[in-house]
Design an enzyme around this catalytic site. Sequence first.
Site, PDB file in Angstrom:
ATOM      1  N   ASP A  41       0.803  -1.202   0.116  1.00 53.45           N
ATOM      2  CA  ASP A  41       0.029  -0.025  -0.035  1.00 53.45           C
ATOM      3  C   ASP A  41       1.019   1.185   0.069  1.00 53.45           C
ATOM      4  O   ASP A  41       1.933   1.231   0.775  1.00 53.45           O
ATOM      5  CB  ASP A  41      -0.757   0.004   1.243  1.00 53.45           C
ATOM      6  CG  ASP A  41      -1.946  -1.095   1.206  1.00 53.45           C
ATOM      7  OD1 ASP A  41      -2.093  -1.558   0.281  1.00 53.45           O
ATOM      8  OD2 ASP A  41      -2.261  -1.492   2.423  1.00 53.45           O
ATOM      9  N   GLY A  92      -6.623  -9.654   2.809  1.00 56.62           N
ATOM     10  CA  GLY A  92      -5.966 -10.938   3.415  1.00 56.62           C
ATOM     11  C   GLY A  92      -4.863 -10.652   4.321  1.00 56.62           C
ATOM     12  O   GLY A  92      -4.941 -11.307   5.181  1.00 56.62           O
ATOM     13  N   GLU A 141     -11.167 -10.003  -2.890  1.00 64.29           N
ATOM     14  CA  GLU A 141      -9.798  -9.331  -3.567  1.00 64.29           C
ATOM     15  C   GLU A 141      -9.119 -10.413  -4.330  1.00 64.29           C
ATOM     16  O   GLU A 141      -8.034 -10.005  -5.136  1.00 64.29           O
ATOM     17  CB  GLU A 141      -8.867  -8.611  -2.547  1.00 64.29           C
ATOM     18  CG  GLU A 141      -9.566  -7.162  -2.199  1.00 64.29           C
ATOM     19  CD  GLU A 141      -8.600  -6.604  -1.284  1.00 64.29           C
ATOM     20  OE1 GLU A 141      -8.923  -5.387  -1.063  1.00 64.29           O
ATOM     21  OE2 GLU A 141      -7.646  -6.960  -0.717  1.00 64.29           O
ATOM     22  N   GLY A 173     -19.626   1.219  10.903  1.00 64.35           N
ATOM     23  CA  GLY A 173     -18.844   2.358  11.278  1.00 64.35           C
ATOM     24  C   GLY A 173     -19.580   2.789  12.471  1.00 64.35           C
ATOM     25  O   GLY A 173     -19.194   2.306  13.507  1.00 64.35           O
ATOM     26  N   GLY A 186     -22.135   1.403  14.879  1.00 70.40           N
ATOM     27  CA  GLY A 186     -22.100   0.003  15.417  1.00 70.40           C
ATOM     28  C   GLY A 186     -22.206  -1.177  14.710  1.00 70.40           C
ATOM     29  O   GLY A 186     -21.933  -1.295  13.359  1.00 70.40           O
ATOM     30  N   GLY A 208     -12.170  -2.368   9.251  1.00 66.90           N
ATOM     31  CA  GLY A 208     -12.898  -3.757   8.794  1.00 66.90           C
ATOM     32  C   GLY A 208     -12.070  -5.059   8.988  1.00 66.90           C
ATOM     33  O   GLY A 208     -12.592  -6.215   9.293  1.00 66.90           O
ATOM     34  N   ASP A 209     -10.769  -4.925   8.506  1.00 66.34           N
ATOM     35  CA  ASP A 209      -9.808  -5.763   8.776  1.00 66.34           C
ATOM     36  C   ASP A 209      -9.555  -6.497   9.999  1.00 66.34           C
ATOM     37  O   ASP A 209      -9.435  -7.587  10.387  1.00 66.34           O
ATOM     38  CB  ASP A 209      -8.352  -5.807   7.918  1.00 66.34           C
ATOM     39  CG  ASP A 209      -8.924  -5.687   6.288  1.00 66.34           C
ATOM     40  OD1 ASP A 209      -9.657  -6.018   5.644  1.00 66.34           O
ATOM     41  OD2 ASP A 209      -8.130  -5.045   5.745  1.00 66.34           O
TER      42      ASP A 209
END
Length: 292
Positions: A17, A45, A144, A226, A229, A256-257
């Site tokens: 990234d 992942g 992905e 977000g 909740g 999220g990951d």
Amino acid sequence: MTGSSPAVVVFGSLHYDIIVKGPARPRKGETVTGSAWHPACGGKGGNQAVSAARAGVRSTMIGAVADDEFGRVLLSNLVRQAVEIDHVRVIEGAASGMSVAIFDSEGDYGAVIVSGSNLQLSQGDIESAASLFRSGNILVLQNEVPDAANALAASAMKSAGGRVLLNAAPARDLSPELAALVDVLIVNAVEAEALAGSSAVDTLDDAMAAARRLAQSFPVAVVTAGGEGVACSTRNGEEIRIEAIRIELVSTHGAGDEFVGVLAARLLEDTPLAGALHAANRAAAILVSSPR
């Protein structure tokens, strides 16, 4: 932890990234002046595998990188974070996956991913990692990598008696073959709108309504909303509603990951669903409120 210990098995993406900070995300045709940038190791992942390892369980990655500098950095990071990499394939003549994420002054972001070597995951990768597909393990998938590869991995884990978690991100149509193999579906508000065919998910009530619709197709459906909740609905009628933890937001990147990785880790330890969701929600809140 040994190779015979129960494990979170992540089949999925690895991206190098490039993180850019700016005053706002550019509109079409607009150029904005950023304030800083830095590299980071990611891919949903890879992030989820690292999160599971940090949560204290055995975490192992099935993925693909290229024989390039990005790939070498990604592998080194997984090793440093105690993620097993025996089944990460190094492909010659390809390019490793990468992404560019642009953050605005409020900590929200947009990203572009270039999948590269991640698109080459296939039946051969699953066969070479056959020892990981067994009862007691949890398989974590994302969107992905190719749907067909996800379906093959899910079939191998279900046939062996393990469980399958799918983080259906980014949003895309799921094949019937894959959908039928998923034990726990995890989506955010945008993905819930796409998969559930629902109106905007702006509140926790909206998230629960979307989770109920999704639970008609999946045994367990989790919708993360977000700052509102988390809502969860199951096929047998159980509902779990978790209010957001109030924090001072630094960055939403990776939330999220973190949620998915910790949820998988707690479920691996047979934590009841409600407890696992609360633990994942707390971990995500800590992450988004931490300077990075």
